[in-house]
Design an enzyme around this catalytic site. Structure first.
Site, mmCIF file in Angstrom:
data_model
loop_
_atom_site.group_PDB
_atom_site.id
_atom_site.type_symbol
_atom_site.label_atom_id
_atom_site.label_comp_id
_atom_site.label_asym_id
_atom_site.label_seq_id
_atom_site.Cartn_x
_atom_site.Cartn_y
_atom_site.Cartn_z
ATOM 1 N N GLY A 244 0.836 -1.200 0.000
ATOM 2 C CA GLY A 244 0.000 0.000 0.000
ATOM 3 C C GLY A 244 0.868 1.246 0.000
ATOM 4 C CB SER A 245 -0.033 4.717 0.687
ATOM 5 O OG SER A 245 -0.535 4.607 2.006
ATOM 6 N N GLY A 249 2.339 2.373 5.463
ATOM 7 C CA GLY A 249 3.537 1.722 5.999
ATOM 8 C C GLY A 249 4.044 2.415 7.254
ATOM 9 C CD GLU A 266 5.152 -3.612 -3.554
ATOM 10 O OE1 GLU A 266 5.511 -2.443 -3.771
ATOM 11 O OE2 GLU A 266 4.193 -4.158 -4.106
ATOM 12 C CB CYS A 300 3.562 -0.112 -6.486
ATOM 13 S SG CYS A 300 3.825 -1.817 -6.859
HETATM 14 C C1 UN1 Z 1 1.884 -3.424 -7.613
HETATM 15 O O1 UN1 Z 1 1.608 -2.475 -8.338
HETATM 16 O O2 UN1 Z 1 1.586 -3.421 -6.390
HETATM 17 O O3 UN1 Z 1 5.635 -5.437 -11.823
HETATM 18 C C2 UN1 Z 1 2.492 -4.701 -8.095
HETATM 19 C C3 UN1 Z 1 4.429 -5.166 -11.978
HETATM 20 C C4 UN1 Z 1 3.421 -6.174 -11.502
HETATM 21 C C5 UN1 Z 1 3.178 -6.059 -10.033
HETATM 22 C C6 UN1 Z 1 2.883 -4.684 -9.546
HETATM 23 N N1 UN1 Z 1 3.914 -7.507 -11.800
HETATM 24 O O4 UN1 Z 1 4.048 -4.125 -12.503
#
Ligand code: UN1
Length: 512
Positions: A244-245, A249, A266, A300
């Site tokens: 998440g953000s 975290g 993450e 992300c």
């Molecule tokens: C995410 O955005 O939390 O590498 C994961 C990627 C994807 C996973 C992204 N396999 O863009």
């Protein structure tokens, strides 16, 4: 795209119910104070409401998973793998149903939604293989007649907290691996995506029944921060894996640390590509457009910064602007669409604010930023992905805005490009576009990119599950998915075994 082509809310609700039923989810609708709206960003409207949970339900779920743990721990790992194998089969069978739900809830275009489910199937395959390879080492003992071993053991209940943008793949990375490692799982998905969570859970429950695994190895808890709190605060949750953000975290990491729990975090990314003068600009442009505008900028791993050599900047920006004009924005169920909606109003407001700040900080919007389809659906937020040329790496550029904005910076020396690249708080993904091997190797060397993912001649997003996934600095340091990330889901024991009749002490110590 014509404004009449958005799938209507009633049809979305109907499709969602059909996909849920096909996956075996039942009795999920609910009302009352804990109920959650199941909403689609396609129209911005609520489809129906589902029964939620809250703190008590989460505590109950942790209790169930904690009780199921010893039997699961004692099940041989390859037998645990059979459960994940069955899950992979069911995911394959219901790939389209789950992808439809991903499109409905997260607004992903069809091919990306199918790709997300494929990522789940892939991690199941990998985890099944892992279930026969959870290996420890044998090390050299300094003492005669002794051996030194490393053994790996299940941890207990793993709390999985996941985000709206990969509503099911991130659960699968964690759950498939945790289950073969002998852990049990309690999942708290984003409150924006309860339906994909219900469908995935129903499939896992079927796999559990089909393989005779203990019923309590997995529990789903729907709800907001209330439902997540018991996972964060423990005590019967030795590991929390949270996506998440950065704000989330910062909120949960100290609480997990305070009880000496483990965390796999993450969090945000502010991913950049460096484009050097030797780059294949055609390939670079294609890689950049997918990473920057794909998933409406809501990965992300989305590319948010472009650090391009001054000699090729104008040409590259012109190519990108042209490609952006050709992007179809609209209903993600339409096969021509490449950019679906933002998840909601807050994401749109954050994008507007970031663009205003960028202009105030000297930026020039090259293309995009406007809202589309507001007449067709006033509660849905479709936007034109934006490219903004910046005079330098100003405040707004150093922040992650979860929307499709690509900031362009220029450089003259490769050292300068690397310095700009690493001068942000986040450290998830990165790439260099170059045909100069020295530059490519410098980028992936220790003094190069400081991110957990450093690519050459591909964009920043779309990682395969075979590698470990995660990043440094404010991204949180966690690693999930492939390689040896499984070790994060187990505890390590060092065993010294004496098979002699003597008792020599280490370090030559004499005692009596
Ligand atoms: C995410 O955005 O939390 O590498 C994961 C990627 C994807 C996973 C992204 N396999 O863009």
């Amino acid at each position: 795209m014509s404004e009449n082509t958005l799938t209507g809310t009633a049809e979305l609700a109907e499709r969602a119910r059909r996909a849920l039923a096909a996956c075996g989810a039942a009795d999920y609708e609910g009302s009352g104070p804990d109920a959650l709206p199941a909403r689609s960003p396609i129209t911005g409207r609520t489809l129906f409401t589902v029964a939620g949970g809250g703190g008590d339900r989460a505590r109950e779920a942790i209790g169930t998973a904690h009780t199921a743990f010893p039997a699961w721990r004692d099940t041989p790992a390859p037998v645990r793998g059979a459960l994940v194998k069955r899950l992979g089969e069911l995911l394959t069978e219901h790939k389209q149903d789950l992808a439809d739900l991903v499109t409905i809830e997260a607004g992903k275009i069809g091919s990306e939604a199918l790709g997300e489910v494929q990522e789940m199937i892939d991690i199941c395959d990998l985890a099944v293989g892992m279930s026969r390879q959870l290996e420890g080492r044998t090390l050299a003992s300094e003492r005669p007649g002794h051996k030194l071993l490393e053994t790996w053991h299940p941890l207990g209940v793993v709390g999985v907290i996941s985000a709206f943008n990969f509503p099911v793949a991130v659960w699968a990375w964690n759950t498939a691996v945790a289950l073969v490692c002998g852990d049990t799982v309690v999942w708290k998905p984003s409150e924006l995506t309860p339906l994909t969570a219900l469908a995935s859970t129903a499939l896992l429950e079927r796999a559990i029944a089909d393989t005779g695994a203990p019923e309590g190895v997995h529990r789903l808890v729907l709800g907001g921060a209330d439902a997540a709190a018991p996972l964060v605060d423990g005590p019967d949750v030795p590991l929390v894996s949270a996506t998440g953000s950065e704000r989330m975290g910062r909120e949960i990491a100290p609480r997990i640390a305070a009880r000496f729990g483990r965390a796999i975090l993450e969090l945000g990314g502010n991913n950049a590509a460096i484009v050097t003068p030797s780059a294949d600009l055609d390939l670079a442009a294609r890689g950049i457009v997918f990473s920057a505008a794909g998933t409406a900028g809501q990965r992300c791993t989305t590319m948010r910064r472009l650090i391009v050599h001054e000699d090729v900047a104008d040409e590259l920006v012109a190519r990108l602007a042209k490609a952006y004009t050709g992007l179809n924005i609209g209903d993600p169920f339409s096969v021509d669409t490449l950019v679906g909606p933002l998840v909601g109003e807050r994401a749109h407001a954050a994008m507007r604010t970031a663009l205003e700040r960028a202009v105030a900080e000297g930026g020039e919007v090259v293309t995009g930023g406007g809202r589309r389809l507001a007449d067709a659906a006033e509660d849905a937020y479709y936007v034109e992905p934006a490219i903004v040329r910046m005079p330098g790496q100003t405040g707004v550029v150093k922040e992650e805005t979860f929307a499709p904005i690509l900031y362009v910076l220029t450089y003259s020396t490769f050292e300068e490009a690397l310095a700009l690249h690493n001068d942000v708080p986040q450290g998830l993904s990165s790439s260099v576009f170059t045909t100069d091997q020295r530059e490519a190797d410098r980028f992936t060397a220790s003094a190069g990119s400081d991110c957990g993912i450093a690519n050459v001649n591909i964009g920043t997003s779309g990682a395969e599950i075979g590698g470990a996934f995660g990043g440094e600095k404010t991204t949180g340091g966690g690693r999930e998915s492939g390689s040896d990330a499984w070790r994060g889901y187990m505890r390590r024991a060092t065993n010294t075994v004496n098979y002699s009749t003597e008792l020599p002490l280490a370090q030559g110590v004499n005692f009596g």
